[in-house]
Design a protein around this motif. Sequence first.
Motif, PDB file in Angstrom:
ATOM      1  N   UNK A 252       1.004  -1.193  -0.065  1.00 60.48           N
ATOM      2  CA  UNK A 252      -0.038   0.101  -0.098  1.00 60.48           C
ATOM      3  C   UNK A 252       0.677   1.097   0.167  1.00 60.48           C
ATOM      4  N   UNK A 253       0.286   2.226  -0.618  1.00 57.72           N
ATOM      5  CA  UNK A 253       0.976   3.790  -0.465  1.00 57.72           C
ATOM      6  C   UNK A 253       1.284   4.276   1.094  1.00 57.72           C
ATOM      7  N   UNK A 254      -0.144   4.063   1.553  1.00 58.26           N
ATOM      8  CA  UNK A 254      -0.124   4.696   3.142  1.00 58.26           C
ATOM      9  C   UNK A 254      -0.416   3.191   3.852  1.00 58.26           C
ATOM     10  N   UNK A 255       0.201   2.722   4.416  1.00 57.32           N
ATOM     11  CA  UNK A 255      -0.258   1.225   5.179  1.00 57.32           C
ATOM     12  C   UNK A 255      -0.975   1.653   6.318  1.00 57.32           C
ATOM     13  N   UNK A 256      -2.070   1.150   6.232  1.00 62.40           N
ATOM     14  CA  UNK A 256      -3.198   1.551   7.123  1.00 62.40           C
ATOM     15  C   UNK A 256      -2.888   0.368   8.370  1.00 62.40           C
ATOM     16  N   UNK A 257      -1.848  -0.560   8.395  1.00 59.28           N
ATOM     17  CA  UNK A 257      -1.858  -1.415   9.214  1.00 59.28           C
ATOM     18  C   UNK A 257      -1.474  -0.725  10.580  1.00 59.28           C
ATOM     19  N   UNK A 258      -0.955   0.279  10.427  1.00 61.27           N
ATOM     20  CA  UNK A 258      -0.532   1.171  11.742  1.00 61.27           C
ATOM     21  C   UNK A 258      -1.812   1.312  12.699  1.00 61.27           C
ATOM     22  N   UNK A 259      -3.077   1.307  12.069  1.00 60.48           N
ATOM     23  CA  UNK A 259      -4.098   1.492  12.811  1.00 60.48           C
ATOM     24  C   UNK A 259      -4.479   0.340  13.771  1.00 60.48           C
ATOM     25  N   UNK A 260      -3.719  -0.847  13.541  1.00 56.28           N
ATOM     26  CA  UNK A 260      -3.831  -2.054  14.345  1.00 56.28           C
ATOM     27  C   UNK A 260      -3.389  -1.858  15.632  1.00 56.28           C
ATOM     28  N   UNK A 261      -2.407  -0.846  15.986  1.00 55.08           N
ATOM     29  CA  UNK A 261      -1.713  -0.805  17.035  1.00 55.08           C
ATOM     30  C   UNK A 261      -2.446   0.287  17.981  1.00 55.08           C
ATOM     31  N   UNK A 262      -2.860  -0.230  19.158  1.00 61.12           N
ATOM     32  CA  UNK A 262      -3.730   0.607  20.122  1.00 61.12           C
ATOM     33  C   UNK A 262      -3.116   1.760  20.658  1.00 61.12           C
ATOM     34  N   UNK A 263      -1.880   1.782  21.040  1.00 66.81           N
ATOM     35  CA  UNK A 263      -1.169   2.889  21.670  1.00 66.81           C
ATOM     36  C   UNK A 263      -1.017   4.040  20.602  1.00 66.81           C
ATOM     37  N   UNK A 264      -0.930   3.383  19.303  1.00 67.05           N
ATOM     38  CA  UNK A 264      -0.566   4.445  18.198  1.00 67.05           C
ATOM     39  C   UNK A 264      -1.735   5.125  17.949  1.00 67.05           C
ATOM     40  N   UNK A 265      -3.046   4.459  18.035  1.00 65.53           N
ATOM     41  CA  UNK A 265      -4.238   5.027  17.855  1.00 65.53           C
ATOM     42  C   UNK A 265      -4.700   6.143  19.047  1.00 65.53           C
ATOM     43  N   UNK A 266      -4.126   5.535  20.065  1.00 57.17           N
ATOM     44  CA  UNK A 266      -4.398   6.611  21.235  1.00 57.17           C
ATOM     45  C   UNK A 266      -3.650   7.891  21.124  1.00 57.17           C
ATOM     46  N   UNK A 267      -2.271   7.598  20.765  1.00 56.93           N
ATOM     47  CA  UNK A 267      -1.301   8.881  20.326  1.00 56.93           C
ATOM     48  C   UNK A 267      -1.934   9.703  19.386  1.00 56.93           C
ATOM     49  N   UNK A 268      -2.441   9.112  18.455  1.00 58.24           N
ATOM     50  CA  UNK A 268      -2.963   9.774  17.082  1.00 58.24           C
ATOM     51  C   UNK A 268      -4.303  10.687  17.484  1.00 58.24           C
ATOM     52  N   UNK A 269      -5.043   9.997  18.372  1.00 58.57           N
ATOM     53  CA  UNK A 269      -6.142  10.840  18.864  1.00 58.57           C
ATOM     54  C   UNK A 269      -5.872  12.014  19.800  1.00 58.57           C
ATOM     55  N   UNK A 270      -4.764  11.982  20.566  1.00 63.98           N
ATOM     56  CA  UNK A 270      -4.468  12.762  21.357  1.00 63.98           C
ATOM     57  C   UNK A 270      -3.729  13.999  20.760  1.00 63.98           C
ATOM     58  N   UNK A 271      -2.831  13.747  19.524  1.00 62.90           N
ATOM     59  CA  UNK A 271      -2.406  14.469  18.582  1.00 62.90           C
ATOM     60  C   UNK A 271      -3.302  15.335  17.830  1.00 62.90           C
ATOM     61  N   UNK A 272      -4.490  14.771  17.333  1.00 60.71           N
ATOM     62  CA  UNK A 272      -5.480  15.410  16.779  1.00 60.71           C
ATOM     63  C   UNK A 272      -6.330  16.292  17.340  1.00 60.71           C
ATOM     64  N   UNK A 273      -6.481  15.704  18.763  1.00 55.69           N
ATOM     65  CA  UNK A 273      -7.335  16.825  19.493  1.00 55.69           C
ATOM     66  C   UNK A 273      -6.415  18.213  20.143  1.00 55.69           C
ATOM     67  N   UNK A 274      -5.096  17.866  20.268  1.00 54.90           N
ATOM     68  CA  UNK A 274      -4.218  18.991  20.659  1.00 54.90           C
ATOM     69  C   UNK A 274      -4.344  20.011  19.483  1.00 54.90           C
ATOM     70  N   UNK A 275      -4.066  19.369  18.246  1.00 53.74           N
ATOM     71  CA  UNK A 275      -4.041  20.006  16.986  1.00 53.74           C
ATOM     72  C   UNK A 275      -5.349  21.022  16.968  1.00 53.74           C
ATOM     73  N   UNK A 276      -6.469  20.365  17.176  1.00 55.18           N
ATOM     74  CA  UNK A 276      -7.941  21.270  17.137  1.00 55.18           C
ATOM     75  C   UNK A 276      -7.982  22.221  18.199  1.00 55.18           C
TER      76      UNK A 276
END
Length: 477
Positions: A252-276
Amino acid sequence: MKQYNTRAIMASLLICGFVGMFSETALNIAISNLMDVFQISAATAQWLTTGFLLTLGILMPLTGLLLQWFTTRQLFIGSLTSSIIGTLIAALAFNFEMLMIARVLQAAGMGLLLPLMFNTILVVYPPEKRGAAMGFVGLVIMFAPATGPTIAGILIEYLNWHYIFWISLPFLILGLLVGLKYLENVTDITKPRIDLLSVVLSTIGFGGVVFGFSKAGEGVESITSTVVVTSIVVGVVALVLFALRQIFMREPMMDLRVLKYPMYNVGLLMVLSCMMIILSSMIILPMFLQNGMRLSAFAAGLMLLPGSALNGMLSPRMGRLFDKYGPKWLVIPGLVMVAVMLWFFSHISIESSVAFIVLLHIGLMIGISMVWMPAQTNGLNQLPPELYPHGTAVMNTLQQVAGAIGTAVAIIILTSGMENYLHNSPAPSKQTEMANAMTLGSQNVFLFAMIVTLIGLAIAFFIRRVVVNHSSMNSPH
């Protein structure tokens, strides 16, 4: 692990990152000035920001692929060449079109540099030192945009807007020279197959969403406009098709398997909420200070400087604390602090003292520094090395999208609050009533940011420290 000259590598990346982020916000202060100089409307001038964000939104998803096709040095040189040419054109610009081309080139340079910076850190630093290193990136990402308006305010006051770019140029050249001397190739070139359909879908998808929300942020009447609705709908459909395609592809061009990692998802949501939170409050606060409290652009910029400077300076410190104690003891108290500050912000008025607003902003920025880098580093730490380019690409791309959405929502809440107030006002054109409307609109935006924070806080209780298994780490060749 191979030994790298991490100090020199970091120095070159950070200098260039700082200048790139600085010029992104420095121009915002000059927008009204540029409208006079070039005789353009606000909607046209807005393109200097929208075009920048759009270029980032289109380029960022491709970085995961580019990191596997080109060496670290090639991408670094490409990114800086684009930034330097863009900055030079901007410094010489004598019409709007020229400045617009310059902004696109600058954004392209920045769009390559940010993912490259994260990826390089993940490769050259061992997991136990990554927090501090990411902290320095935090310093750049937070402090540079914060100093932009203040320095630009001084330059516009005493010289002219061209100097925003003349001042950046020598630093970019310095960063390029340091990088040419010390930056090594840290990633493996695997040259995966380029899937043109994925590139097209990603460009239409992310481009459409970022463009739609950027246009929506121009005012309440533009929310329901055909352009906004069409570009968001087309963008979302393209993104769904893009995601489905990535899931079923072998490379894949952008490997969405990264979303299988629970702490990555938590970190991602934290970063997105901080950004907003950051973007919605950072857009509204200067507007409130200038239009509500009638302060000059320069004074408003100075008021926001202590908080932003402190956030930048604390970022490496928070990174070290994260390396030592893990994310939980930083992220949860940080979000509580942010929520409290935003609650106070939602009660500010024209009578509020300058000192009180500066203190609230300092508290807000300290809270954000406790959340952003620890959550981001912890999330990326959970990924296996071969997914680093994809993890950083997904995170950086979605940050751009969250930024565009946060900005648009903030402007929409602000303007609808103001319009409701003025609609019921006996003297809507009076200066005091306009200021009161601005206050009410701003308070609503801070309430929105507080709700985002509380959702983030609920997610934060699931965060736990990632223990990196050293044996599974590939040593860079």
